[in-house]
Write a protein that holds these residues in place. Sequence first.
Motif, PDB file in Angstrom:
ATOM      1  N   LEU A 115      18.526  12.965  33.795  1.00 21.04           N
ATOM      2  CA  LEU A 115      18.998  11.618  34.082  1.00 21.04           C
ATOM      3  C   LEU A 115      18.351  11.044  35.347  1.00 21.04           C
ATOM      4  O   LEU A 115      18.038   9.844  35.406  1.00 21.04           O
ATOM      5  N   GLY A 116      18.143  11.894  36.361  1.00 19.89           N
ATOM      6  CA  GLY A 116      17.528  11.410  37.592  1.00 19.89           C
ATOM      7  C   GLY A 116      16.112  10.917  37.364  1.00 19.89           C
ATOM      8  O   GLY A 116      15.746   9.807  37.797  1.00 19.89           O
ATOM      9  N   TYR A 117      15.322  11.709  36.684  1.00 16.71           N
ATOM     10  CA  TYR A 117      13.945  11.297  36.427  1.00 16.71           C
ATOM     11  C   TYR A 117      13.877  10.238  35.340  1.00 16.71           C
ATOM     12  O   TYR A 117      12.926   9.447  35.294  1.00 16.71           O
ATOM     13  N   GLY A 118      14.875  10.214  34.453  1.00 20.22           N
ATOM     14  CA  GLY A 118      14.944   9.115  33.493  1.00 20.22           C
ATOM     15  C   GLY A 118      15.147   7.792  34.217  1.00 20.22           C
ATOM     16  O   GLY A 118      14.524   6.777  33.886  1.00 20.22           O
ATOM     17  N   THR A 119      16.018   7.791  35.227  1.00 20.22           N
ATOM     18  CA  THR A 119      16.234   6.594  36.037  1.00 20.22           C
ATOM     19  C   THR A 119      14.979   6.213  36.802  1.00 20.22           C
ATOM     20  O   THR A 119      14.630   5.023  36.901  1.00 20.22           O
ATOM     21  N   LEU A 120      14.280   7.211  37.334  1.00 18.64           N
ATOM     22  CA  LEU A 120      13.011   6.925  38.020  1.00 18.64           C
ATOM     23  C   LEU A 120      12.026   6.277  37.065  1.00 18.64           C
ATOM     24  O   LEU A 120      11.325   5.325  37.424  1.00 18.64           O
ATOM     25  N   GLY A 121      11.958   6.781  35.841  1.00 20.33           N
ATOM     26  CA  GLY A 121      11.065   6.180  34.856  1.00 20.33           C
ATOM     27  C   GLY A 121      11.401   4.722  34.586  1.00 20.33           C
ATOM     28  O   GLY A 121      10.507   3.871  34.455  1.00 20.33           O
ATOM     29  N   VAL A 122      12.695   4.407  34.535  1.00 18.69           N
ATOM     30  CA  VAL A 122      13.108   3.026  34.271  1.00 18.69           C
ATOM     31  C   VAL A 122      12.742   2.108  35.439  1.00 18.69           C
ATOM     32  O   VAL A 122      12.284   0.974  35.224  1.00 18.69           O
ATOM     33  N   VAL A 123      12.926   2.558  36.675  1.00 15.87           N
ATOM     34  CA  VAL A 123      12.574   1.689  37.811  1.00 15.87           C
ATOM     35  C   VAL A 123      11.057   1.544  37.931  1.00 15.87           C
ATOM     36  O   VAL A 123      10.565   0.479  38.344  1.00 15.87           O
ATOM     37  N   TRP A 124      10.297   2.602  37.575  1.00 18.86           N
ATOM     38  CA  TRP A 124       8.840   2.439  37.483  1.00 18.86           C
ATOM     39  C   TRP A 124       8.512   1.367  36.438  1.00 18.86           C
ATOM     40  O   TRP A 124       7.655   0.491  36.656  1.00 18.86           O
ATOM     41  N   LEU A 125       9.175   1.456  35.272  1.00 16.95           N
ATOM     42  CA  LEU A 125       8.920   0.509  34.186  1.00 16.95           C
ATOM     43  C   LEU A 125       9.203  -0.914  34.633  1.00 16.95           C
ATOM     44  O   LEU A 125       8.395  -1.824  34.396  1.00 16.95           O
ATOM     45  N   ARG A 126      10.339  -1.129  35.280  1.00 17.25           N
ATOM     46  CA  ARG A 126      10.676  -2.464  35.768  1.00 17.25           C
ATOM     47  C   ARG A 126       9.618  -2.973  36.748  1.00 17.25           C
ATOM     48  O   ARG A 126       9.199  -4.140  36.682  1.00 17.25           O
ATOM     49  N   ALA A 127       9.187  -2.095  37.667  1.00 14.73           N
ATOM     50  CA  ALA A 127       8.217  -2.514  38.678  1.00 14.73           C
ATOM     51  C   ALA A 127       6.893  -2.921  38.046  1.00 14.73           C
ATOM     52  O   ALA A 127       6.296  -3.942  38.429  1.00 14.73           O
ATOM     53  N   PHE A 128       6.419  -2.144  37.072  1.00 12.63           N
ATOM     54  CA  PHE A 128       5.144  -2.487  36.436  1.00 12.63           C
ATOM     55  C   PHE A 128       5.272  -3.731  35.564  1.00 12.63           C
ATOM     56  O   PHE A 128       4.341  -4.542  35.490  1.00 12.63           O
ATOM     57  N   LEU A 129       6.406  -3.902  34.894  1.00 11.85           N
ATOM     58  CA  LEU A 129       6.603  -5.107  34.087  1.00 11.85           C
ATOM     59  C   LEU A 129       6.549  -6.354  34.965  1.00 11.85           C
ATOM     60  O   LEU A 129       5.913  -7.355  34.605  1.00 11.85           O
ATOM     61  N   LEU A 130       7.222  -6.312  36.114  1.00  6.12           N
ATOM     62  CA  LEU A 130       7.226  -7.462  37.006  1.00  6.12           C
ATOM     63  C   LEU A 130       5.861  -7.684  37.656  1.00  6.12           C
ATOM     64  O   LEU A 130       5.398  -8.820  37.806  1.00  6.12           O
ATOM     65  N   THR A 131       5.203  -6.592  38.045  1.00  8.26           N
ATOM     66  CA  THR A 131       3.907  -6.706  38.716  1.00  8.26           C
ATOM     67  C   THR A 131       2.849  -7.287  37.790  1.00  8.26           C
ATOM     68  O   THR A 131       2.011  -8.091  38.205  1.00  8.26           O
ATOM     69  N   TRP A 132       2.879  -6.895  36.518  1.00 13.92           N
ATOM     70  CA  TRP A 132       1.859  -7.325  35.563  1.00 13.92           C
ATOM     71  C   TRP A 132       2.301  -8.500  34.704  1.00 13.92           C
ATOM     72  O   TRP A 132       1.568  -8.890  33.780  1.00 13.92           O
ATOM     73  N   SER A 133       3.470  -9.083  34.972  1.00 13.59           N
ATOM     74  CA  SER A 133       3.961 -10.160  34.110  1.00 13.59           C
ATOM     75  C   SER A 133       3.024 -11.362  34.103  1.00 13.59           C
ATOM     76  O   SER A 133       2.767 -11.956  33.050  1.00 13.59           O
ATOM     77  N   VAL A 134       2.498 -11.724  35.282  1.00 16.39           N
ATOM     78  CA  VAL A 134       1.597 -12.867  35.364  1.00 16.39           C
ATOM     79  C   VAL A 134       0.142 -12.481  35.084  1.00 16.39           C
ATOM     80  O   VAL A 134      -0.530 -13.152  34.308  1.00 16.39           O
ATOM     81  N   PRO A 135      -0.400 -11.403  35.696  1.00 17.98           N
ATOM     82  CA  PRO A 135      -1.793 -11.054  35.392  1.00 17.98           C
ATOM     83  C   PRO A 135      -2.060 -10.817  33.908  1.00 17.98           C
ATOM     84  O   PRO A 135      -3.176 -11.041  33.439  1.00 17.98           O
ATOM     85  N   LEU A 136      -1.043 -10.371  33.157  1.00 23.87           N
ATOM     86  CA  LEU A 136      -1.228 -10.101  31.732  1.00 23.87           C
ATOM     87  C   LEU A 136      -0.556 -11.146  30.851  1.00 23.87           C
ATOM     88  O   LEU A 136      -0.294 -10.896  29.676  1.00 23.87           O
ATOM     89  N   GLN A 137      -0.287 -12.329  31.416  1.00 23.57           N
ATOM     90  CA  GLN A 137       0.405 -13.333  30.622  1.00 23.57           C
ATOM     91  C   GLN A 137      -0.446 -13.853  29.466  1.00 23.57           C
ATOM     92  O   GLN A 137       0.093 -14.402  28.494  1.00 23.57           O
ATOM     93  N   HIS A 138      -1.757 -13.681  29.565  1.00 17.44           N
ATOM     94  CA  HIS A 138      -2.632 -14.121  28.485  1.00 17.44           C
ATOM     95  C   HIS A 138      -2.703 -13.094  27.353  1.00 17.44           C
ATOM     96  O   HIS A 138      -3.268 -13.382  26.299  1.00 17.44           O
ATOM     97  N   ARG A 139      -2.146 -11.910  27.581  1.00 18.45           N
ATOM     98  CA  ARG A 139      -2.128 -10.874  26.559  1.00 18.45           C
ATOM     99  C   ARG A 139      -0.790 -10.897  25.828  1.00 18.45           C
ATOM    100  O   ARG A 139       0.206 -11.429  26.317  1.00 18.45           O
ATOM    101  N   ALA A 140      -0.772 -10.281  24.669  1.00 18.55           N
ATOM    102  CA  ALA A 140       0.463 -10.216  23.900  1.00 18.55           C
ATOM    103  C   ALA A 140       1.526  -9.430  24.659  1.00 18.55           C
ATOM    104  O   ALA A 140       1.203  -8.535  25.449  1.00 18.55           O
TER     105      ALA A 140
END
Length: 211
Positions: A115-140
């Motif tokens: 569960l601890g590393y599962g939570t870490l994976g989710v916060v990594w996921l959130r961070a990358f989604l937000l970081t790449w939301s605009v640079p990859l907005q032209h992609r699907a």
Amino acid sequence: MAAVPDGTQGSNVCVPFAIAGINSFRSSFTVSRGTPVLLGGRHAPRQRGILLRLVVVWLPVFVMLLVIARESTAAFGSVNTSLFLRKIYEAIFGHVTNSAWEQIHHHIRKTGHFLGYGTLGVVWLRAFLLTWSVPLQHRAAAVWRRWSLQMAICCTALVASLDEVHQSYIPDRTGLVTDVLLDTSGAIVLCLLFAIFWLRSGARQARLQPA
């Protein structure tokens, strides 16, 4: 014979491109409004300062890394955690024998890994989604999410590996490859739950659209 543009004219031509580049860079450091990215949102971002953007996006990752670093010390070895966890367990479920508690304590610790590393994976996921939301907005959206998922799982596996290497040098702690696999599995499972939610939400929205 055509006149050659002077330096002033060339500078005037370059200014709009420079401004566009600066605005694009600034927009990549913004926080999205509306539906959270983990729940399928991909809305126009709200402008914020770069420093505040970094804090909002990456602070949860930093906090989780601090928690894992603390839990990787001798203070959280099995001998120490057994003492207070047994008190809590017996206060809820009643007395258990020593042999039974060894098994229960083992499963509690492994569940904490998952569960601890599962939570870490989710916060990594959130961070990358937000970081790449605009640079990859032209992609699907599928590409943007797939890249974020892959990076989240890889970063979690890297942290888990470093954690186990670190523990191998600490008395009363052991570094195990099986723990790395368990930790990474936690990140995969929890991140894939969000991926399944995205797929189901996309399918539901497709059904609601008029033919």
